[in-house]
Every structure is written in C-alpha cells, then in structure tokens.
Design an enzyme around this catalytic site. Structure first.
Site, short mmCIF file in Angstrom:
data_model
loop_
_atom_site.label_atom_id
_atom_site.label_comp_id
_atom_site.label_asym_id
_atom_site.label_seq_id
_atom_site.Cartn_x
_atom_site.Cartn_y
_atom_site.Cartn_z
N GLY A 176 0.83 -1.21 0.00
CA GLY A 176 0.00 0.00 0.00
C GLY A 176 0.86 1.25 0.00
O GLY A 176 1.41 1.64 1.04
N LEU A 177 0.99 1.86 -1.16
CA LEU A 177 1.81 3.07 -1.29
C LEU A 177 0.97 4.22 -1.85
O LEU A 177 0.90 5.31 -1.26
CB LEU A 177 3.00 2.77 -2.21
CG LEU A 177 3.88 3.94 -2.61
CD1 LEU A 177 4.54 4.55 -1.37
CD2 LEU A 177 4.97 3.48 -3.59
N SER B 245 2.83 9.65 -8.56
CA SER B 245 4.26 9.84 -8.88
C SER B 245 4.97 10.49 -7.70
O SER B 245 6.12 10.17 -7.40
CB SER B 245 4.41 10.72 -10.12
OG SER B 245 3.96 10.03 -11.26
N GLN C 89 -2.54 -4.31 -36.01
CA GLN C 89 -2.55 -3.84 -37.40
C GLN C 89 -2.36 -5.00 -38.38
O GLN C 89 -3.04 -5.08 -39.40
CB GLN C 89 -1.43 -2.79 -37.59
CG GLN C 89 -1.56 -1.97 -38.86
CD GLN C 89 -2.79 -1.06 -38.83
OE1 GLN C 89 -3.34 -0.77 -37.77
NE2 GLN C 89 -3.26 -0.65 -40.00
N HIS D 52 -3.19 -8.07 -37.84
CA HIS D 52 -4.43 -8.86 -37.81
C HIS D 52 -5.59 -8.15 -38.51
O HIS D 52 -6.62 -8.79 -38.77
CB HIS D 52 -4.85 -9.13 -36.35
CG HIS D 52 -4.11 -10.24 -35.67
ND1 HIS D 52 -2.82 -10.11 -35.22
CD2 HIS D 52 -4.48 -11.50 -35.35
CE1 HIS D 52 -2.44 -11.24 -34.63
NE2 HIS D 52 -3.43 -12.10 -34.71
N GLY E 245 -8.95 -6.36 -39.08
CA GLY E 245 -10.21 -6.40 -38.33
C GLY E 245 -10.21 -7.48 -37.25
O GLY E 245 -10.77 -7.29 -36.17
N GLU F 57 3.98 1.03 -11.05
CA GLU F 57 5.33 1.04 -10.45
C GLU F 57 6.22 2.13 -11.05
O GLU F 57 7.43 1.95 -11.22
CB GLU F 57 5.97 -0.36 -10.52
CG GLU F 57 5.16 -1.35 -9.70
CD GLU F 57 5.85 -2.64 -9.39
OE1 GLU F 57 7.06 -2.62 -9.16
OE2 GLU F 57 5.16 -3.66 -9.34
N THR G 6 5.49 5.72 -13.71
CA THR G 6 5.19 5.99 -15.12
C THR G 6 6.48 6.07 -15.94
O THR G 6 7.59 6.18 -15.38
CB THR G 6 4.48 7.36 -15.25
OG1 THR G 6 5.37 8.34 -14.69
CG2 THR G 6 3.16 7.39 -14.50
N1 COS Z 1 16.25 3.78 -5.03
C1 COS Z 1 16.70 3.89 -3.78
N2 COS Z 1 16.88 5.09 -3.16
C2 COS Z 1 16.57 6.19 -3.86
C3 COS Z 1 16.08 6.14 -5.19
C4 COS Z 1 15.93 4.87 -5.77
N3 COS Z 1 15.46 4.72 -7.00
N4 COS Z 1 15.86 7.40 -5.63
C5 COS Z 1 16.20 8.22 -4.62
N5 COS Z 1 16.62 7.48 -3.56
C6 COS Z 1 17.05 8.00 -2.26
C7 COS Z 1 17.98 9.20 -2.44
O1 COS Z 1 19.31 8.78 -2.48
C8 COS Z 1 17.67 10.04 -1.26
O2 COS Z 1 18.40 9.55 -0.15
P1 COS Z 1 19.07 10.58 0.93
O3 COS Z 1 17.90 11.27 1.55
O4 COS Z 1 19.81 9.70 1.86
O5 COS Z 1 19.92 11.50 0.13
C9 COS Z 1 16.19 9.77 -0.95
O6 COS Z 1 15.90 8.51 -1.57
C10 COS Z 1 15.29 10.84 -1.50
O7 COS Z 1 15.52 10.95 -2.88
P2 COS Z 1 15.09 12.21 -3.73
O8 COS Z 1 15.37 13.47 -2.98
O9 COS Z 1 15.71 12.05 -5.09
O10 COS Z 1 13.51 12.03 -3.83
P3 COS Z 1 12.47 12.88 -4.66
O11 COS Z 1 11.28 13.04 -3.81
O12 COS Z 1 13.10 14.11 -5.24
O13 COS Z 1 12.11 11.99 -5.95
C11 COS Z 1 11.12 10.16 -7.15
C12 COS Z 1 11.87 10.69 -5.93
C13 COS Z 1 10.30 11.16 -7.93
C14 COS Z 1 12.11 9.52 -8.07
C15 COS Z 1 10.21 9.16 -6.44
O14 COS Z 1 9.23 9.85 -5.71
C16 COS Z 1 9.56 8.15 -7.33
O15 COS Z 1 10.20 7.18 -7.76
N6 COS Z 1 8.25 8.36 -7.58
C17 COS Z 1 7.48 7.40 -8.31
C18 COS Z 1 6.74 6.57 -7.36
C19 COS Z 1 6.10 5.44 -8.05
O16 COS Z 1 6.74 4.70 -8.78
N7 COS Z 1 4.79 5.26 -7.79
C20 COS Z 1 4.06 4.19 -8.33
C21 COS Z 1 3.78 3.22 -7.24
S1 COS Z 1 3.10 1.76 -7.88
S2 COS Z 1 3.34 0.57 -6.33
#
Ligand code: COS
Length: 387
Positions: free
Chosen positions: A127-128, A135, A339, A341, A343, A366, A368
């Site tokens: 749950g995220l 995002s 395409q 296939h 129709g 997971e 975008t």
């Molecule tokens: N894996 C592991 N650690 C990560 C990471 C990654 N891919 N990306 C960043 N981190 C770490 C950073 O190193 C940073 O650590 P420190 O605080 O120790 O420096 C910390 O996490 C925060 O990183 P950052 O400041 O870069 O975070 P942001 O909020 O700026 O951005 C994004 C993070 C946008 C990349 C993130 O929010 C993301 O991936 N969002 C998408 C979420 C998603 O996929 N949702 C769909 C869920 S479906 S289950």
C-alpha cells in the site's frame, strides 16, 4: 532452443520450461474469460504456489526457490506471454508483497511472514499510492500515531494490486509530519486488524483478471512490532522496493510484447490476401522485423537488470531502463500486432486487443515512463553515464 538459452543458467531454463508449460495448459484456456469477467484466477494462483512460483527470488530458508531475480523475471515473462493479469498478480506479490519484508524486516518478521507467502498460501500486497500521492509518492497523507504498544493508522491507499485477496500488507504512513519524506514509515498489516478494511474494486482497462482495490485504515490498530525497519525510513525503503519491482514489470512487458509478436507471426503466415500469405508482403515483413528487434533489445535490458540485482550491483538505472523500454515496446508491438491482424485484431477472440490493454498498464504501474526517465536522468547526472 534460442540463442538466449546460452546465457541462462540450467536451473533458470528448467524453471522457464516448467512455467511455459503451466502457462500453456492452465492460463491460456482462461486468459480471455478472466479478462472479460474481471475474475481473479484463484485456482491458478494456488497452483502457482504449489509449483513454487510465488517466492522464486527468495532464499530456500524462507521457502523461496532461491533462483534470484533472473529466474523470477523469466517466470513473469513466460506467464505474461499468455496472461498479463496473472503476471501482474505474481509480480505484485513477489516484489511488492514479500519484497519489503525480505529487504527491511527483522528476523522474526521474516520468519513469520515470508514462508507462507513464498509457498503461495498467503497473498501479499503493498500500500503506497494514495489519491494525492502517485508519482509524488512521498506526498502520502496516511498517518500512523503511537498509542501505548500499538500504532494507530488512518487514511487510505488506492489502486492496490491483490488487495481483496491478500492477507499480509505493507503500507506507508507519515510518522513525523515535520520531516517531510524523512518522516514516513512502513508497517505490516494483517487482514483482520481492527479498523482495516478493503474497499472498492476497480473496473480497469486491462489486466482485468488481476485484483485492484482500495485499503481503508480507520483507527486501524496494529502491534508496535509491526513497524518495518527503522522508524522514518519508509520513503527510501519503498524507492528500493520499487527499483526491484520495476524489473518484474519490465519482464511482464517483455512477455506481453512476445505474446503479441508470436500471434502476429502466426497469423501473417496463415492469413491469405491477394492469393498469398500476408507474411510474403514487405509491408508485413517490415513490421515483424521491427517487433523482433525491439523485443530482443528489451530482453537484454530486462535480463541485465536482473543479473545486476542478483550480483548485488547498483541496478537502479537499468531497472528503470528495462521497465521504460520494455513497456513502450510492449505497447508498440501490440499495436503492430493488431494492425497485422486487421479487423480480426480488433476483436476479443484473437487476443491481441487484450494484450494491448494489458501492455498499457506497464507504462504506468510502479512508476510511469516519465518517472523512469527522471530516475535514469538523475543517475546519469550523478555520474552513472554508460554501462
Ligand atoms: N532507489 C533507492 N533510493 C533512492 C532512489 C531509488 N530509486 N531514488 C532516490 N533514492 C534516495 C535518495 O538517495 C535520497 O536519499 P538521501 O535522503 O539519503 O539522500 C532519498 O531517496 C530521497 O531521494 P530524492 O530526494 O531524489 O527524492 P524525490 O522526492 O526528489 O524523488 C522520485 C523521488 C520522484 C524519483 C520518487 O518519488 C519516485 O520514484 N516516484 C514514483 C513513485 C512510483 O513509482 N509510484 C508508483 C507506485 S506503484 S506501487
């Protein structure tokens, strides 16, 4: 025997053949109906547990198969060739359900929760996402407040795969609002916890045989020992969990692309127009060549990301590249297969229309494609330039 067989270990090849056989006999006959009826394939998921598919990458001491992310990716790929819904169910359970507990749980949490999940007796969910935190997953509003020896959770999580059928959940909640993303923690919640319920099931475009629903926490009480890992380390935890999960969504996309491509090749050799199979026309051949080339490139990325993870190397950039590229290839391949296939591709019976709807999910779930590009760009600018 394909050239790729030379690059896969013997045990992964055996697993692949077993999963391909399972997909052909158990999933191919139901893939259309579970999509149409939005029916969760409970019986088949149980069988996947019996075959040892529900914990492929985890060590045998937790009842996993010990076959790493490469074995797991190959299994998801084989299932996705036939049924995207079931591939998604498996991927969400393995990477997102078990993953956080394996990565961040203490020994007693791991011993308690992982074995029944790895055996497939208990389904897991993660749950995220929230209405205002997609995002920007750090924008979570769900809260957890300590009360005596319990945590009290309030909020909701949306679009949660496996929600209605899971019994072990990991969810994130704010534990210190003043600290922003450094004030989020993860918790293990068991089905039946007071104040916890599963709500509305979504009516989706694709992957309709997978389950997607909302989790509600209404003064939900869980024991203090259900905090996962360190307090206030949930944000980094879930970014790490998503890194691994992205490999499996890349594998799922790869499998869907292959399913559509194989259907298109077969159809093009059977379908005659102007007194010859349409595969004899260059207009078709160009399409098949592009599909095959993009699929092999996607496969390299997905397997390489999995191998890096198994070798304990930094795989963040490759996981995002694998997911980004494979998911966009999947959508393109499905469109091309439709395409070819003509129709027939636009109706249910030939299955490529379902594959297109399933493929689209892989560009969104997971993270975008836009988020993947962001993650890749950040790695590049941190010096991770090539290779
Ligand atoms: N894996 C592991 N650690 C990560 C990471 C990654 N891919 N990306 C960043 N981190 C770490 C950073 O190193 C940073 O650590 P420190 O605080 O120790 O420096 C910390 O996490 C925060 O990183 P950052 O400041 O870069 O975070 P942001 O909020 O700026 O951005 C994004 C993070 C946008 C990349 C993130 O929010 C993301 O991936 N969002 C998408 C979420 C998603 O996929 N949702 C769909 C869920 S479906 S289950």
């Amino acid at each position: 025997m394909s050239n790729f067989d030379l690059m896969l270990p013997e045990e992964v090849l055996m697993l692949r053949d077993m999963v391909a056989d399972f997909a052909k006999t158990e999933l191919a006959p139901i893939a259309i109906s579970i999509d149409e009826e939005q029916r969760f394939p409970m019986e088949q998921v149980k069988k996947m547990g019996e075959l040892g598919l529900m914990g492929i990458p985890y060590p045998e001491e937790y009842d996993g198969a010990g076959l790493g992310y490469l074995g797991y990716a190959v299994a998801v790929e084989e299932i996705a060739k036939v049924c995207g819904s079931t591939a998604l169910t498996l991927a969400a359970h393995v990477s997102l359900g078990i993953g956080p507990i394996f990565l961040f749980g203490n020994e007693s949490q791991k011993k308690k929760y992982i074995p029944p999940m790895a055996r497939g007796e208990v389904l897991g969910a993660f749950g995220l996402t929230e209405p205002g935190a997609g995002s920007d997953a750090g924008g979570t509003q769900t809260t957890a407040v300590k009360d005596g020896h319990e945590w009290v959770l309030n909020g909701q999580k949306i679009y949660i795969t496996n929600a209605s059928y899971a019994s072990t959940y990991v969810a994130t909640a704010v534990t210190d609002k003043s600290k922003g993303t450094k004030g989020i923690s993860s918790f293990i919640i068991e089905r039946g916890a007071p104040g916890f319920s599963v709500g509305k099931k979504e009516n989706k475009l694709g992957c309709r045989g997978s389950d997607t629903a909302t989790l509600h926490f209404d003064n939900c009480r869980i024991p203090e020992e259900n905090l996962l890992g360190e307090l206030n380390s949930g944000f980094k935890q879930f970014l790490t969990v998503l890194d691994g999960g992205r490999i499996s969504i890349g594998a799922m996309a790869l499998g869907i692309a292959e399913g559509a491509y194989l259907a298109a090749v077969k159809y093009s050799q059977e379908r005659e127009q102007f007194n010859r199979p349409i595969s004899e026309f260059q207009a078709t051949q160009m399409k098949l060549a592009t599909m095959a080339t993009e699929i092999e490139a996607a496969r390299h990325l997905v397997y390489f990301a999995a191998k890096l993870k198994d070798a304990d190397k930094n795989y963040i950039k490759y996981a995002s590249m694998a997911k980004l590229y494979a998911s966009e290839v999947a959508t393109r391949c499905c469109l091309t297969a439709i395409q070819i296939h003509g129709g027939y591709g636009y109706v249910q019976e030939y299955e490529v229309e379902r594959m297109l709807r399933d493929a689209k999910l892989t560009e969104i779930g997971e993270g975008t494609s836009e988020i993947q590009r962001l993650v890749i760009a950040r790695r590049i600018l941190q010096g991770d330039l090539l290779g």
